[in-house]
Each structure stands twice: as structure tokens, then as C-alpha cells.
Design an enzyme around this catalytic site. Structure first.
Site, PDB file in Angstrom:
ATOM      1  N   ASP A   1      14.174  23.561   9.590  1.00 23.17           N
ATOM      2  CA  ASP A   1      14.859  22.300   9.883  1.00 23.17           C
ATOM      3  C   ASP A   1      13.978  21.114   9.526  1.00 23.17           C
ATOM      4  O   ASP A   1      14.429  19.975   9.580  1.00 23.17           O
ATOM      5  CB  ASP A   1      15.189  22.219  11.378  1.00 23.17           C
ATOM      6  CG  ASP A   1      16.498  22.909  11.688  1.00 23.17           C
ATOM      7  OD1 ASP A   1      17.240  23.219  10.743  1.00 23.17           O
ATOM      8  OD2 ASP A   1      16.774  23.132  12.878  1.00 23.17           O
TER       9      ASP A   1
ATOM     10  N   CYS B   1      20.382  31.414   8.806  1.00 24.88           N
ATOM     11  CA  CYS B   1      19.712  30.280   9.441  1.00 24.88           C
ATOM     12  C   CYS B   1      19.530  30.638  10.899  1.00 24.88           C
ATOM     13  O   CYS B   1      20.403  31.257  11.503  1.00 24.88           O
ATOM     14  CB  CYS B   1      20.591  29.039   9.298  1.00 24.88           C
ATOM     15  SG  CYS B   1      20.010  27.613  10.225  1.00 24.88           S
TER      16      CYS B   1
ATOM     17  N   ASP C   1      24.293  30.452  11.549  1.00 26.73           N
ATOM     18  CA  ASP C   1      23.168  29.934  12.330  1.00 26.73           C
ATOM     19  C   ASP C   1      22.989  30.753  13.608  1.00 26.73           C
ATOM     20  O   ASP C   1      23.882  31.528  14.002  1.00 26.73           O
ATOM     21  CB  ASP C   1      23.477  28.463  12.664  1.00 26.73           C
ATOM     22  CG  ASP C   1      22.237  27.629  12.956  1.00 26.73           C
ATOM     23  OD1 ASP C   1      21.147  28.210  13.124  1.00 26.73           O
ATOM     24  OD2 ASP C   1      22.386  26.399  13.032  1.00 26.73           O
ATOM     25  N   MET C   2      21.875  30.581  14.292  1.00 25.64           N
ATOM     26  CA  MET C   2      21.579  31.287  15.542  1.00 25.64           C
ATOM     27  C   MET C   2      20.516  30.442  16.230  1.00 25.64           C
ATOM     28  O   MET C   2      19.361  30.483  15.849  1.00 25.64           O
ATOM     29  CB  MET C   2      21.015  32.661  15.157  1.00 25.64           C
ATOM     30  CG  MET C   2      21.051  33.777  16.156  1.00 25.64           C
ATOM     31  SD  MET C   2      20.169  33.484  17.659  1.00 25.64           S
ATOM     32  CE  MET C   2      20.276  35.079  18.401  1.00 25.64           C
TER      33      MET C   2
END
Ligand code: DGJ
Length: 708
Positions: free
Chosen positions: A530, A508, A462-463
Site C-alpha cells: 500500500d 492483495c 483483498d484480505m
């Protein structure tokens, strides 16, 4: 006499100094004219003789050339436009030499065709600068990949690089031009837009350090008449996961060219003596089959030449995020895993929270210590439980981030992006680690490698924030950060995969903020948004699959009402929407009723049967989800599966038979649910009757097995 078309390959005609690239269905050509690489042709297949007979394109030829001292004969017609001379369009290459000179004056010094790649080398007539332009064919596709290398051949002075694009794509003259592209925001990524190209310059860009939720680095161009299945479409994409820029220029004389590359306006790089800089790839393709064929061409290319493991079927995963958010505990995770396994899930993924000291986002990033209150015996018991249930185990990470409240930040404050005399803006209580630094990359690789060692088969990388104060004060060229951070992320992913060949990775960035051809070259799938609201997802997924294959698009079935929008939708509708990508589950399974669990298990089993079609078949978007009426999408290989969705019923607007696409004329199919037999001709020219339930958010899936 019938023209004889060449098989795919690259040729050079010395008489006209023309490079001719043949893909299976298209031809592309450029020529050296007056010392500059001029674009000659990009379109349907032509013979070599036809190509060499074409004039070099310059704006309206003689009428313009020499007629006034105000015009620019080459703007919008060059193979790669550099700054210098009588050029006023958007340059693909712009530099400043140490003495202040900016314009380039390049001359051909070498060229080579080696297999699927042509290379031409150009050198400045005065300054020690060399530019290499590369064009590459990719077998079995109509895609041409382009990239550029810039080299400072000197031994004394730096050269400042103001813009270094991967390619300029010049289109043939058409009466009108229309652009297709996507826009968005968090929770509403990849929203398709189709609008007339305005005269002037249209810039699509990300200045955020990630590909972004707000735009995506591709564009399709048609003359305004293309449809989903008919018409000429040119498209170009950039394989880059950081800041980028794509400028569409439509000249007053109605030429259109697209130039694209990494970085954004205002940043510049210094090329030291002896140093060279290589751009990412920009890929382009042309089709006469409308937007649907353009998308299928991209899907084929991504599967054939981009993804690391295209042949694999993506597993059905369960992700605990929406069920627990940060309120994670070992017992609840184990219970969710048991429920997921009962439904047929194949991969269990623990999301954010497993390493957090508090049940929120204030701390934990950077230290990556398993929270002993949550997992007193570490992760091993949960991993063993998941394995015991017959599922693989996956885990969430956010390696580029650090909370200021962490031991890592307290001991290494210089590791984050920062600028002297500027506050470090926190977003979501976090700062960005500079992956351009060797020490940061080494640290990240080391802990990630350790984390995945005991049986972790899947990472969700993720980021969750964009760049700010994006500086690297102690670096010789601080703005290299915009390139080197992205390269660094790619490098750590590549190393990790090389060291752990069984590891699969999901990209993501707060949903779909990092979706591009470069990230797909080192990941297996992308968390598209999301927003798991199925009605919103129809539009997000419609935009996503314009370029990227459905087999890379992770989509979860979550609870109703939806956590983001509050919308209520039936379980079947949520499933059917998610089943048009890589099906996953993300709801609080503990709260699902027995009836819901039974229905879910059946739909999971159905997905396993149709999965090869959705993930590896050809996608036909039969009806787009534009209004709130009927939309439908079909996937075909030997068998066929069709999904239909109706969001809002209206009296007087029934569900017409749905004509299917791409079926062999002689084929016959059996509906696997009803047993009804259908002829391909009837399905194609009359249509398939869809049996949709009454009410809002109705959906149906029809699986057709080929009989002969
Ligand atoms: C953003 C992701 O898109 C979500 O799925 C979830 O992983 C959260 N981050 C966790 O912080």
C-alpha cells in the site's frame, strides 16, 4: 577422461540405493542408509559415478558416532528428519499416537520413479502410519519440488500430527553460512536482510493466517562470499498462503539444514483412520551464479511452472483507491476512467467502497450489495462507459471478510473464525469468514461468479486483517482451520477462474500480505504494498524480485506528496520506479496538470514498448537500492532496458558508467531515444553512461534495441 554428465532426469542406483536427480545444471541425491533417507549431495552437476562414490553424510563420521552417548550423528544431514530415536534436531515430521508414543520408526515399503517424479513410501514398523516423500523435477529449470503425504492406515485410532513439513533441505558443509530473507510490516514489505546464520535454530514464520507482511516463506543460503553475480547460492521456498514456518538449523558441528511447512508452532492436526494429509510443495534450487542467478532461476520457474497465464502481458491498470478512498461516486469514477483512457490505460479498476452503505469501513462486507446512492443504476453504466473507452473493467472484493454490521453476520454468526468463551476481536471493523466451511465457500463462489458475469475482467482480491480467535468449534478437528481456510481460498479462486476463463486476479492483503508461490499459481499479479512512495518502493521491489518475477509485481504511480510518507518526488521518478514492475496508475488524475498528463501519456507509451522486456525478460539488479545513492536495474531479452535512480545527489559522487550484464559479446545496440550505437563489449566492460537530471529523486531509462 572427461566425466559424462547425464541429461536432466531421475535415476536410481540399486548398488548404493541412491536416488540421483539431475537438473540441467545441478545434481541432487539422497540415499537409503540404515533404514533412513540420508541426504547425499546438492550442488553443481556430478556424474552418477561421482555421486555414488560419495559417503553418506553424518556428523564428522566415526569421531562422533559411538564416541559419546551425547551426540546425534544424523542431525542436519537427513533428507527428511522425523522425530524418533537419537535425533535432537528440528524434526520435519512429528506425531503422537493414541497411546502416547511419539517417536516414529519407519521402514521403506515401496519406491517408484515415474517420469519427473520419484516417490518413496515408508511405513511405521508398529503403528498404521505411512509417509510418502516426493521429489519432482520441473522441465527447463534447476528447481526441485518436494512434498509429503501422511496416511493413517488404521481403522480405529486417530493420530495427532504435531508437525508435517514439506521438505528438509540439507546443505553441504561450508566454513560459514549466511542467510538472505525478507522482513517487513504493512507499508514496508519485502525488506531484504542478509545476515550470518547463527548457530542454533532460526525460525521465520507467520502465525497470522496469511503469508504475512512480516516475513515471506523463502530463504537463500550462501557461505558469506556470494555476490549478486557470483558464488554458490542454495534457496528454498514454500508454496503456501496461510500460516507457515521455516526453521534454519545450524548445528554446533556447522551443518545447516532448513525444514519448512505449513502451520506454525503449537497447532496440531488429527488424522482420522483412513485419512491422509498432503503438504504443499516446497521448492529448492542451487546456482553458482550468485543471488542474481538465483532470482532469475526462480523467475523462470514461476513463469514456467507456477503462474496460470505466464505468456500474457499484464495490462496497465488504473485503480481509484488513492484518488477517492471510500468517497466513491459514479460520476467521479466515470471521469477518472475518461482521464485514464486518454493516458493509454488498458484496465480500469474500481476499488473498495462500491458496496458500502457509509463512506468508511464500518459496514458492507458480507452483503455485497451495490450502494444505490453511489450507483443508482448499478455498475452496468460504468462498465459500459469503461468498455466504450476501450478499457477492460475490474473491481475490488474482499470475500473472506464480514462486517459485524451486516445481514450476513446477523444471520450466520457461526461462519466466522471464533472460539467458545472468547470475544471476537474486530480489526478494521471486520471478522474473518471461515473458508474451510463448504457453505461459506459455496456462498462466496456464487456471489463472486454473479459479480464477474457482466463484463468484469479483473478482480482485486483483498484480505485486510489477520486471524484471531482462530477456532472452528463445530468441526471434528478445529485446528484444521489453519489448513482448510487457505485451501478454501485457493479452491474458490480456482473454481472462479475455471468458470470464467477470461478473468484475471490480483492478490492483495493490505498490500503485500499474501505473496507466495501458491497464490501465484492462481493469480496473475500481486499488489506489492500500500506504500506507493517511489523511494520506498525501490526497496520493497528489490526484496520482492529476489524470488518473484517483476512481471507479477503491480506498481502504481500516485500523487506527490505521497499519501503514506508525505515525500515529494518528480513524476518521472515515480513512473520509472513503477515501470520496473507491472505499471499501473493510482493518482487523482483529475488534479494532474496538462503538462503532467502529457508526460504521463509519453511514459505509458514507452512502457508499452518495453513491457515485454520488463515482464518477460531477464532481470539484472545492477546496483541495489541500499544507500540513498545510485541504484539501477536492467531487463534483457533480445533488446535491453536500463533504469537508473539517484535519490540524493552529493558533490563529488558522480554517476559512473554502469556496466551491463548478460549481453552477447558480439551484439550492437541502438539507444532508441538518442540514436547512439553501443557495442556489447563496451557496455559490459566499460559501462553505459546514464544521463540523470540534477536534483533529488533523479531517474533515467535507456532502451537499447539490438541491431544485429
Ligand atoms: C488494502 C489495499 O491494499 C488497498 O489497495 C485498498 O484496496 C484498500 N485495502 C481498500 O480497503
Amino acid at each position: 577422461m572427461t566425466a559424462v554428465l547425464r541429461p536432466a532426469g531421475i535415476g536410481f542406483d540399486p548398488g548404493t540405493r541412491t536416488w540421483i536427480l539431475h537438473t540441467p545444471n545441478t545434481t541432487y541425491a539422497f540415499r537409503l542408509a540404515g533404514g533412513r533417507p540420508a541426504h547425499v549431495y546438492w550442488g553443481a552437476a556430478l556424474t552418477d559415478a561421482e555421486v555414488t562414490s560419495l559417503p553418506v553424510r553424518a556428523e564428522s563420521g566415526a569421531r562422533q558416532r559411538g564416541s559419546t552417548s551425547f551426540e546425534a550423528p544424523y542431525d542436519g544431514t537427513e533428507e527428511y528428519a522425523w522425530d524418533g530415536g537419537v535425533r535432537y534436531g528440528v524434526p520435519s515430521l512429528q506425531v503422537r499416537f493414541a497411546d502416547g508414543t511419539r517417536g516414529l520408526d519407519l521402514d521403506l515399503v515401496g519406491d517408484e520413479v515415474a517420469g519427473d517424479t520419484s516417490m518413496i513410501r515408508l511405513r511405521d514398523r508398529h503403528y498404521p502410519l505411512e509417509v510418502t516423500l516426493r521429489h519432482r523435477l520441473r522441465a527447463g529449470t534447476d528447481v526441485i519440488e518436494r512434498s509429503v503425504t501422511l496416511a493413517n492406515l488404521g481403522d480405529a485410532e486417530e493420530i495427532e500430527v504435531l508437525r508435517l513439513d514439506s521438505a528438509a533441505w540439507s546443505l553441504p558443509h561450508r566454513e560459514d553460512y549466511r542467510l538472505s530473507h525478507v522482513i517487513g510490516m504493512w507499508g514496508a514489505e519485502t525488506q531484504l536482510r542478509r545476515e550470518t546464520a547463527p548457530a542454533g535454530e532460526t525460525v521465520f514464520t507467520s502465525r497470522r493466517g496469511i503469508t504475512s507482511h512480516h516475513a515471506n516463506p523463502w530463504v537463500m543460503v550462501d557461505d558469506g562470499s556470494a555476490t549478486e553475480e557470483h558464488g554458490e547460492v542454495w534457496s528454498a521456498a514454500l508454496a503456501w498462503s496461510g500460516s507457515w514456518r521455516m526453521t534454519v538449523q545450524r548445528t554446533p558441528l556447522n551443518r545447516l539444514a532448513v525444514t519448512t511447512g505449513f502451520g506454525h508452532d503449537g497447532i496440531s492436526w488429527r488424522l482420522a483412520p483412513g485419512e491422509s494429509l498432503e503438504t504443499p510443495v516446497s521448492a529448492g534450487t542451487y546456482t553458482t551464479g550468485g543471488f542474481g542467478a538465483a532470482s532469475r532461476a526462480w523467475h523462470t520457474y514461476v513463469r514456467g511452472h507456477v503462474l496460470p497465464r505466464p505468456e500474457e502481458e499484464r495490462p496497465i491498470l488504473y485503480n481509484s483507491w488513492e484518488a477517492t478512498f471510500f468517497d466513491i461516486d459514479a460520476g467521479r469514477q466515470a471521469a477518472l476512467a475518461s482521464r485514464a483512457a486518454e493516458l493509454g490505460v488498458e484496465l480500469f479498476v474500481v476499488d473498495d467502497g462500491w458496496f458500502r452503505p457509509y463512506k468508511d469501513d464500518r459496514a458492507g462486507l458480507g452483503d455485497w450489495r451495490i450502494n444505490p446512492d453511489v450507483f443508482p443504476e448499478g455498475l452496468t453504466p460504468l462498465i459500459e462507459h469503461v468498455h466504450g473507452l476501450g478499457m477492460a473493467f475490474g473491481i475490488w472484493v474482499e470475500p473472506e471478510m464480514v462486517n459485524p454490521d451486516s445481514d450476513l453476520y446477523r444471520s450466520r454468526p457461526g461462519w466466522v473464525l471464533h472460539q467458545p468463551h472468547r470475544a471476537r476481536t474486530e480489526l478494521r471493523n471486520q471478522l474473518v469468514l471461515n473458508f474451510g466451511r463448504d457453505d461459506v465457500r459455496a456462498w462466496a463462489f456464487e456471489w463472486l461468479n454473479r459479480l464477474v458475469a457482466p463484463g468484469v475482467a479483473f478482480l482485486k482480491w483483498d484480505m485486510n486483517r489477520t486471524f484471531s480467535e482462530a477456532g472452528w468449534p463445530d468441526a471434528p478437528d478445529p485446528e484444521r482451520l489453519w489448513i482448510e481456510h487457505t485451501r478454501g481460498v485457493h479452491q474458490v479462486m480456482d473454481r472462479l477462474r475455471a468458470r470464467n476463463p477470461g478473468l484475471r486476479v490480483e492478490s492483495c492483503s493490505g498490500g503485500g500480505g499474501r505473496l507466495d508461490l501458491a497464490i501465484l499459481a492462481r493469480t496473475d499479479q500481486v499488489w506489492a504494498s500500500d506504500n506507493t512512495d517511489a523511494a520506498d518502493r525501490l526497496r520493497i521491489q528489490h526484496g520482492y524480485t529476489q524470488l518473484y518475477p517483476p512481471g507479477t509485481l503491480e506498481a502504481w504511480v500516485t500523487d506527490s506528496p505521497n499519501t503514506v510518507t508525505g515525500r515529494r518526488t518528480p513524476l518521472a521518478f515515480r513512473f520509472h520506479v513503477a515501470m520496473t514492475g507491472v505499471l499501473g496508475l493510482g493518482g487523482d488524475l483529475a488534479a494532474w496538470t496538462e503538462a503532467e498528463r502529457e508526460e504521463a501519456a509519453e511514459l505509458v507509451a514507452l512502457y508499452k514498448r518495453i513491457r515485454p522486456l520488463v515482464q518477460h525478460g531477464r532481470q539484472y539488479r545492477l546496483r541495489p537500492p541500499c544507500a540513498d545513492g545510485l541504484s539501477a536495474v536492467q531487463f534483457a531479452d533480445r533488446d535491453v532496458v536500463v533504469f537508473g535512480f539517484r535519490e540524493t545527489p552529493r558533490m563529488g559522487f558522480g554517476v559512473p558508467p554502469l556496466p551491463l550484464a548478460g549481453l552477447p559479446r558480439e551484439a550492437r545496440y541502438r539507444d532508441t531515444r538518442t540514436g547512439a550505437v553501443h557495442e556489447a563489449g563496451v557496455l559490459t566492460h566499460h559501462g553505459l553512461a546514464l544521463d540523470l537530471p540534477r536534483g533529488e529523486y533523479a531517474s533515467a531509462v535507456v532502451h537499447l534495441e539490438r541491431l544485429d
